[in-house]
Design a protein around this motif. Structure first.
Motif, PDB file in Angstrom:
ATOM      1  N   ASP A  70       0.831  -1.213   0.000  1.00  0.00           N
ATOM      2  CA  ASP A  70       0.000   0.000   0.000  1.00  0.00           C
ATOM      3  C   ASP A  70       0.855   1.248   0.000  1.00  0.00           C
ATOM      4  OD1 ASP A  70      -2.401  -1.457   0.052  1.00  0.00           O
ATOM      5  OD2 ASP A  70      -2.311  -1.644   2.231  1.00  0.00           O
ATOM      6  N   GLY A  71       2.073   1.145   0.520  1.00  0.00           N
ATOM      7  CA  GLY A  71       2.968   2.298   0.563  1.00  0.00           C
ATOM      8  C   GLY A  71       3.441   2.744  -0.803  1.00  0.00           C
ATOM      9  N   LEU A  72       3.173   1.963  -1.831  1.00  0.00           N
ATOM     10  CA  LEU A  72       3.525   2.352  -3.198  1.00  0.00           C
ATOM     11  C   LEU A  72       2.411   3.144  -3.870  1.00  0.00           C
ATOM     12  CD1 LEU A  72       5.227  -0.955  -4.413  1.00  0.00           C
ATOM     13  CD2 LEU A  72       6.328   1.122  -3.554  1.00  0.00           C
ATOM     14  N   ARG A  73       1.242   3.190  -3.243  1.00  0.00           N
ATOM     15  CA  ARG A  73       0.123   3.933  -3.821  1.00  0.00           C
ATOM     16  C   ARG A  73       0.353   5.432  -3.678  1.00  0.00           C
ATOM     17  NH1 ARG A  73      -5.676   1.330  -2.344  1.00  0.00           N
ATOM     18  NH2 ARG A  73      -6.187   3.441  -3.076  1.00  0.00           N
ATOM     19  N   SER A  74       0.053   6.165  -4.731  1.00  0.00           N
ATOM     20  CA  SER A  74       0.301   7.609  -4.707  1.00  0.00           C
ATOM     21  C   SER A  74      -0.583   8.315  -3.690  1.00  0.00           C
ATOM     22  CB  SER A  74       0.061   8.200  -6.094  1.00  0.00           C
ATOM     23  OG  SER A  74      -1.291   7.979  -6.514  1.00  0.00           O
TER      24      SER A  74
ATOM     25  N   GLN B 189       0.842   7.744  -0.236  1.00  0.00           N
ATOM     26  CA  GLN B 189       2.071   8.527  -0.117  1.00  0.00           C
ATOM     27  C   GLN B 189       1.764  10.001   0.125  1.00  0.00           C
ATOM     28  OE1 GLN B 189       4.769   7.801  -3.373  1.00  0.00           O
ATOM     29  NE2 GLN B 189       5.144   5.676  -2.765  1.00  0.00           N
ATOM     30  N   GLN B 190       0.705  10.498  -0.523  1.00  0.00           N
ATOM     31  CA  GLN B 190       0.316  11.884  -0.299  1.00  0.00           C
ATOM     32  C   GLN B 190      -0.179  12.083   1.131  1.00  0.00           C
ATOM     33  OE1 GLN B 190       0.607  14.669  -2.445  1.00  0.00           O
ATOM     34  NE2 GLN B 190       0.227  15.567  -0.430  1.00  0.00           N
ATOM     35  N   HIS B 191      -0.958  11.115   1.623  1.00  0.00           N
ATOM     36  CA  HIS B 191      -1.458  11.210   2.994  1.00  0.00           C
ATOM     37  C   HIS B 191      -0.318  11.194   4.002  1.00  0.00           C
ATOM     38  CE1 HIS B 191      -5.525   9.320   1.570  1.00  0.00           C
ATOM     39  NE2 HIS B 191      -5.289  10.503   1.059  1.00  0.00           N
ATOM     40  N   LEU B 192       0.647  10.308   3.790  1.00  0.00           N
ATOM     41  CA  LEU B 192       1.783  10.235   4.708  1.00  0.00           C
ATOM     42  C   LEU B 192       2.626  11.507   4.624  1.00  0.00           C
ATOM     43  CD1 LEU B 192       3.096   8.440   6.799  1.00  0.00           C
ATOM     44  CD2 LEU B 192       4.427   7.346   4.994  1.00  0.00           C
ATOM     45  N   THR B 193       2.716  12.081   3.439  1.00  0.00           N
ATOM     46  CA  THR B 193       3.437  13.350   3.288  1.00  0.00           C
ATOM     47  C   THR B 193       2.750  14.460   4.071  1.00  0.00           C
ATOM     48  OG1 THR B 193       4.208  12.710   1.076  1.00  0.00           O
ATOM     49  CG2 THR B 193       4.283  15.058   1.626  1.00  0.00           C
ATOM     50  N   ASP B 194       1.405  14.521   3.980  1.00  0.00           N
ATOM     51  CA  ASP B 194       0.651  15.531   4.732  1.00  0.00           C
ATOM     52  C   ASP B 194       0.852  15.359   6.234  1.00  0.00           C
ATOM     53  OD1 ASP B 194      -0.291  16.461   2.317  1.00  0.00           O
ATOM     54  OD2 ASP B 194      -2.228  15.436   2.457  1.00  0.00           O
ATOM     55  N   ILE B 195       0.838  14.117   6.693  1.00  0.00           N
ATOM     56  CA  ILE B 195       1.069  13.837   8.114  1.00  0.00           C
ATOM     57  C   ILE B 195       2.466  14.282   8.520  1.00  0.00           C
ATOM     58  CG2 ILE B 195       1.390  11.963   9.783  1.00  0.00           C
ATOM     59  CD1 ILE B 195      -0.889  10.478   8.303  1.00  0.00           C
ATOM     60  N   GLN B 196       3.445  13.949   7.702  1.00  0.00           N
ATOM     61  CA  GLN B 196       4.829  14.258   8.039  1.00  0.00           C
ATOM     62  C   GLN B 196       5.098  15.766   8.034  1.00  0.00           C
ATOM     63  OE1 GLN B 196       6.647  12.322   9.414  1.00  0.00           O
ATOM     64  NE2 GLN B 196       8.799  12.771   9.074  1.00  0.00           N
ATOM     65  N   ASN B 197       4.442  16.496   7.146  1.00  0.00           N
ATOM     66  CA  ASN B 197       4.617  17.950   7.100  1.00  0.00           C
ATOM     67  C   ASN B 197       4.153  18.608   8.389  1.00  0.00           C
ATOM     68  OD1 ASN B 197       5.718  17.972   4.541  1.00  0.00           O
ATOM     69  ND2 ASN B 197       3.763  18.303   3.503  1.00  0.00           N
ATOM     70  N   LYS B 198       3.114  18.050   9.010  1.00  0.00           N
ATOM     71  CA  LYS B 198       2.543  18.648  10.210  1.00  0.00           C
ATOM     72  C   LYS B 198       3.151  18.096  11.505  1.00  0.00           C
ATOM     73  CE  LYS B 198      -0.709  21.318   8.406  1.00  0.00           C
ATOM     74  NZ  LYS B 198      -0.785  22.774   8.652  1.00  0.00           N
ATOM     75  N   ILE B 199       3.477  16.801  11.519  1.00  0.00           N
ATOM     76  CA  ILE B 199       3.786  16.147  12.798  1.00  0.00           C
ATOM     77  C   ILE B 199       5.253  15.725  12.909  1.00  0.00           C
ATOM     78  CG2 ILE B 199       3.095  14.277  14.357  1.00  0.00           C
ATOM     79  CD1 ILE B 199       0.384  14.311  12.679  1.00  0.00           C
ATOM     80  N   LYS B 200       5.845  15.331  11.779  1.00  0.00           N
ATOM     81  CA  LYS B 200       7.278  15.014  11.731  1.00  0.00           C
ATOM     82  C   LYS B 200       7.654  13.810  12.598  1.00  0.00           C
ATOM     83  CE  LYS B 200       8.752  19.640  10.384  1.00  0.00           C
ATOM     84  NZ  LYS B 200       7.385  20.022   9.974  1.00  0.00           N
ATOM     85  N   PHE B 201       7.197  12.649  12.165  1.00  0.00           N
ATOM     86  CA  PHE B 201       7.618  11.400  12.790  1.00  0.00           C
ATOM     87  C   PHE B 201       9.034  11.057  12.350  1.00  0.00           C
ATOM     88  CE2 PHE B 201       2.987  11.015  12.958  1.00  0.00           C
ATOM     89  CZ  PHE B 201       2.805  10.587  14.261  1.00  0.00           C
TER      90      PHE B 201
ATOM     91  N   ALA C 101      -9.895   7.905   3.090  1.00  0.00           N
ATOM     92  CA  ALA C 101      -9.432   7.477   1.769  1.00  0.00           C
ATOM     93  C   ALA C 101      -9.520   8.607   0.755  1.00  0.00           C
ATOM     94  CB  ALA C 101     -10.251   6.271   1.303  1.00  0.00           C
ATOM     95  N   ASN C 102     -10.448   9.552   0.985  1.00  0.00           N
ATOM     96  CA  ASN C 102     -10.602  10.694   0.087  1.00  0.00           C
ATOM     97  C   ASN C 102      -9.678  11.854   0.439  1.00  0.00           C
ATOM     98  OD1 ASN C 102     -12.835  10.011  -1.803  1.00  0.00           O
ATOM     99  ND2 ASN C 102     -13.937   9.670   0.103  1.00  0.00           N
ATOM    100  N   GLY C 103      -8.834  11.674   1.443  1.00  0.00           N
ATOM    101  CA  GLY C 103      -7.853  12.694   1.774  1.00  0.00           C
ATOM    102  C   GLY C 103      -8.331  13.756   2.741  1.00  0.00           C
ATOM    103  N   ILE C 104      -9.408  13.484   3.486  1.00  0.00           N
ATOM    104  CA  ILE C 104      -9.916  14.447   4.469  1.00  0.00           C
ATOM    105  C   ILE C 104      -9.324  14.089   5.837  1.00  0.00           C
ATOM    106  CG2 ILE C 104     -11.963  15.459   5.525  1.00  0.00           C
ATOM    107  CD1 ILE C 104     -13.549  14.466   3.081  1.00  0.00           C
ATOM    108  N   ASN C 105      -8.767  15.085   6.493  1.00  0.00           N
ATOM    109  CA  ASN C 105      -8.168  14.851   7.813  1.00  0.00           C
ATOM    110  C   ASN C 105      -9.258  14.495   8.825  1.00  0.00           C
ATOM    111  OD1 ASN C 105      -5.709  15.538   6.711  1.00  0.00           O
ATOM    112  ND2 ASN C 105      -5.795  17.660   7.425  1.00  0.00           N
ATOM    113  N   LYS C 106      -9.033  13.421   9.583  1.00  0.00           N
ATOM    114  CA  LYS C 106      -9.980  12.972  10.595  1.00  0.00           C
ATOM    115  C   LYS C 106      -9.556  13.544  11.957  1.00  0.00           C
ATOM    116  CE  LYS C 106     -10.880   8.480  10.052  1.00  0.00           C
ATOM    117  NZ  LYS C 106     -10.670   7.068   9.640  1.00  0.00           N
ATOM    118  N   PRO C 107     -10.434  13.506  12.957  1.00  0.00           N
ATOM    119  CA  PRO C 107     -10.081  14.071  14.275  1.00  0.00           C
ATOM    120  C   PRO C 107      -8.775  13.538  14.853  1.00  0.00           C
ATOM    121  CG  PRO C 107     -12.429  13.676  14.175  1.00  0.00           C
ATOM    122  CD  PRO C 107     -11.861  13.103  12.905  1.00  0.00           C
ATOM    123  N   GLY C 108      -8.461  12.266  14.604  1.00  0.00           N
ATOM    124  CA  GLY C 108      -7.205  11.716  15.102  1.00  0.00           C
ATOM    125  C   GLY C 108      -5.990  12.452  14.550  1.00  0.00           C
TER     126      GLY C 108
END
Length: 847
Positions: free
Chosen positions: A352-356, A359-371, A683-690
């Protein structure tokens, strides 16, 4: 019935256990306590001491201590069962061997509604667990026993009719007559004797008794004596003749005659039948039962009608209260924090990590939280690994897809945390039902082949990324369950042998890399953990880290129960523990502090075992194992994340949320905007409360001023402070009695312990005098909740792109900015609705 359900009783200090179940069958058993059955829906057939009773909806029945009973239910029923400890009950009742007639299926009594109300209220208090609930339950128990003593006490068989005194002015006389009989029934008393005691003629007493008691004096006396005799027959080894004499029967023949009229058998045969059941029950101390989960909404609806407050006509589910908490914190008292929770995020399955989109979702997470690390599994799955010509002696591997994934991770400043092994992709619907299962590879490798693959992979990674980078990677070797997917048997020789071979192989090539395992599950494998540690020590196995996955469940065991559902692609399985007993099911834990308590216990066990394990990583955690649970989409998840991260702040070397995006859990049923999956982003790229909870946590400073239940205060300097407050609501007791039963979207917020608001008054002492700019972020059902916004759109199925774009814009926390003047202290007020999370960014304004 306590041996069926004792593991669901949370508070041993209370002399009561209460349950909600669908009952199909509970086989012959002897009641050791005092138990109420309350039919909320459907019908039951209850057999008590060989007497059958048909119970319908709203019927309530009491099973006395010592009664032999069986229960049979229709498929669709809902039963409240409440057991009262017999020692406590007898102490309060102050009557030896009392019997009570409380059976609404055979008689009328205006006080049955009072019984129903008390039972429902006890269940309600159990479910909400508000402050002082145990005192409230004890109060209700005393009320219940009072009702039984005054209105339901008999010393009679269940066929005995209740007293129906038509004229209250004769109540005292009736009570005196009955009292005389109870005090003298074991002697040869006559109508004349009773009449004399009341200064009446025998003729008048006979007529009076028949009118006001509904039966003749002799019939009442015989049935009263019979009831006492039956108790002795069941509970003692006294001879039948002696029992007849003890209870006032003139001879054995008279006793046999009256007994047969009621029970259609002789006293000796009756005792023999009961003893056979007793021997069978006592031999195993296990009661064969078919008891299944209940529908939560149905239970609340049915119970609410019995506990309505007539004064204000409010139902229990609408009860609200405000809890006020005052916090004082000195900003000069602080300690550094590393925020180790930020060391790990799970992307899920490698393919699943090869799906674009992921990858976009993980990029958005990383931009804000920086794991720091991204954990993934299935790296050697058939989807990720290409094989060369297998006809030649040496198999060549193509690691191109793995390279693409690791390259992407490095592009967003994440390092690999790789779970090795042949772990399948599994998606659970509920704790005991898998909706998707696929083995990572159809090619079963020997240990030699697996080590050969691993060696080639390690050399490939060093050549591509350099020894310095690979030295910083983590490798987790997960232990697969012996009896089923995750349940261990307690034998670890094969796993430790495999682990040691993997460990030696990796360390020989990259000595600084971190290798650990086994992916320990406290909820299902706690019994085996000590044995695992012993064998690690015995075999001198080295673990660079211990990996743990935390999902808050309680394991309910029953040797007669088998799994209720079949595993897709696995076949029919039955979980077993280390004794070979079947495991019934996992129930949501009633403990709101589950992760903290489990981790404390694990650290203590490791220390006591004297095993040196340098690091402990929570490689997975979530509120449920279900990939189709509405909780995953709601503000509950934000408060859950905040609580669990802050409760365990820096207590472990990572705290990895499972997982980053709903993309990893997409199946053919994933057509709705939301489908209850575990991702931080839909799945549609909307940020959830978590997602927003993690974003707030990422804004905290690196110096801890103070934290407690519901809040944390940090600072970045003496001029910058950060505060998070949250109002966490755990699943209520009703819900935790069932196996994650489905609830409707509209009713979802009803499954929590209460609806109390939470007010924090926070005083920061020692702050510099002046003006402070405060930016406040509010995450609640009105601000930042995709779930609630989707409900406002009627949970539409065929959502369009412009509507998705609209939700992306509005599903964000509310931001407000205000100013506060400080003179050496600064006060903030935070009022939170259930599941709400607030973040405060406090900055000194220079002038």
């Amino acid at each position: 019935m306590s041996n069926i359900r004792q593991s669901t009783n949370e508070n041993s200090n209370l002399p009561v256990m209460i349950f909600l179940n669908k009952v199909k069958k509970i086989s012959s058993n002897i009641q050791k306590n005092v138990e109420f059955l309350f039919v909320l829906k459907g019908e039951l057939e209850v057999i008590i001491n060989n007497q059958k009773y048909k119970l319908s909806e709203s019927d309530v029945i009491l099973i006395n201590n010592g009664d032999v009973f069986e229960i049979y239910g229709e498929e669709e029923n809902l039963i409240l069962l409440m057991e009262i400890d017999n020692d406590f009950f007898n102490d309060v009742v102050k009557r030896e061997q009392s019997l009570f007639l409380c059976n609404s299926s055979i008689n009328d009594n205006e006080h049955y509604d009072d019984i129903r109300s008390i039972l429902a209220k006890v269940m309600y208090e159990y479910s909400n667990r508000e402050y002082g609930y145990d005192y409230k339950i004890m109060s209700l128990l005393y009320d219940l026993i009072y009702l039984l003593n005054v209105h339901f006490v008999i010393a009679d068989d269940y066929k005995m009719q209740s007293l129906d005194i038509k004229n209250s002015k004769y109540t005292d006389r009736i009570n005196k007559i009955v009292s005389y009989i109870k005090q003298n029934y074991y002697q040869q008393i006559s109508l004349q004797d009773v009449a004399d005691s009341q200064y009446l003629t025998p003729e008048y007493l006979s007529k009076f008794f028949k009118i006001h008691m509904g039966m003749t004096f002799s019939k009442y006396l015989n049935e009263f004596r019979l009831a006492q005799a039956v108790k002795e027959l069941i509970r003692t080894d006294i001879s039948v003749t002696k029992i007849a004499m003890n209870n006032g029967f003139p001879n054995l023949v008279a006793f046999n005659k009256i007994f047969k009229e009621v029970y259609d058998t002789t006293p000796a045969e009756y005792r023999s039948q009961v003893r056979k059941k007793q021997i069978k029950t006592n031999a195993s101390e296990k009661v064969e039962s078919e008891v299944t989960k209940v529908d939560y909404n149905q239970a609340v609806e049915k119970l609410t009608r019995y506990v309505e407050d007539e004064k204000d006509e409010k139902k229990i589910v609408d009860y609200k209260e405000i809890n006020n908490i005052n916090v004082e914190a000195d900003i000069y008292t602080s300690k550094p924090i590393a925020h180790t929770w930020r060391n790990l995020i799970n992307l899920g399955y490698a393919q699943d990590g090869l799906r674009s989109d992921l990858q976009q979702h993980l990029t958005d997470i990383q931009n804000k939280i920086k794991f720091k690390y991204a954990r993934f599994q299935g790296i050697f799955s058939d989807e990720m690994l290409s094989y060369g010509d297998e006809n030649i002696n040496e198999v060549n591997y193509n690691f191109t897809k793995i390279d693409k994934l690791i390259d992407f991770l490095y592009s967003i400043n994440l390092k690999p945390f790789i779970e090795l092994g042949n772990k399948a992709k599994v998606l659970n619907l509920v704790s005991d039902k898998v909706m998707y299962f696929r083995n990572s590879s159809e090619k079963q490798k020997t240990l030699k082949e697996a080590l050969d693959l691993l060696e080639k992979f390690m050399f490939h990674c060093i050549n591509r990324y350099g020894i310095n980078e690979v030295s910083q990677w983590y490798f987790e070797i997960w232990k697969e369950g012996d009896n089923d997917y995750v349940f261990w048997s307690g034998h670890f020789e094969n796993y430790l042998n495999t682990f040691q071979n993997y460990y030696n192989m990796i360390k020989e090539i990259v000595p600084e890399a971190k290798i650990g395992g086994p992916g320990f599950n406290p909820e299902v494998n706690m019994k085996q953990f000590n044995e695992f540690l012993k064998q690690v020590k015995k075999t001198s196995t080295k673990l660079d880290f211990l990996s743990i996955s935390i999902y808050p469940y309680e394991l309910i065991e029953d040797s007669k129960a088998e799994k209720l559902s079949k595993r897709n692609n696995i076949g029919s399985k039955a979980y077993k523990n280390d004794e070979g007993e079947y495991l019934n099911h996992l129930l949501p834990s009633k403990d709101r502090n589950y992760s903290k308590l489990k981790l404390d216990k694990i650290r203590k066990m490791v220390k006591e075992a004297e095993v040196n394990i340098p690091e402990i990583h929570v490689t997975e955690y979530n509120s449920s194992i279900s990939h189709r649970h509405p909780a995953n989409d709601t503000t509950f998840k934000a408060a859950f994340i905040a609580k669990n991260i802050l409760d365990n702040l820096d207590e472990t070397d990572s705290f990895g949320y499972w997982f980053c995006s709903d993309v990893s859990g997409e199946l053919k049923d994933s057509k709705n905007l939301l489908y209850g999956d575990m991702g931080l982003i839909s799945a549609n790229g909307i940020n959830k409360p978590g997602f927003y909870a993690y974003e707030m946590l990422g804004k905290l400073g690196n110096d801890l001023v103070q934290k407690g239940d519901g809040y944390i205060i940090t600072k970045k300097s003496l001029y910058n402070f950060e505060i998070i407050t949250y109002n966490y609501k755990h699943f209520d007791y009703f819900y935790c009695l069932s196996e994650e039963t489905p609830v409707t979207l509209e009713q979802y917020y009803n499954i929590y312990e209460n609806q109390e608001n939470l007010n924090f008054s926070i005083l920061l002492k020692g702050v510099k005098k002046g003006r402070y700019r405060i930016k406040k972020y509010v995450l609640n059902r009105e601000h930042g909740s995709i779930f609630d916004e989707w409900l406002n759109m009627n949970a539409i199925f065929n959502i369009k792109k412009d509507e998705i774009d609209y939700l992306k814009q509005i599903c964000i926390p509310k931001q407000t900015v205000f100013y506060v003047e400080s003179i050496e202290e600064l006060r903030l007020e935070s009022c939170l609705s259930p599941h709400e999370v607030n973040f405060y960014e406090i900055t000194f304004e220079y002038s």
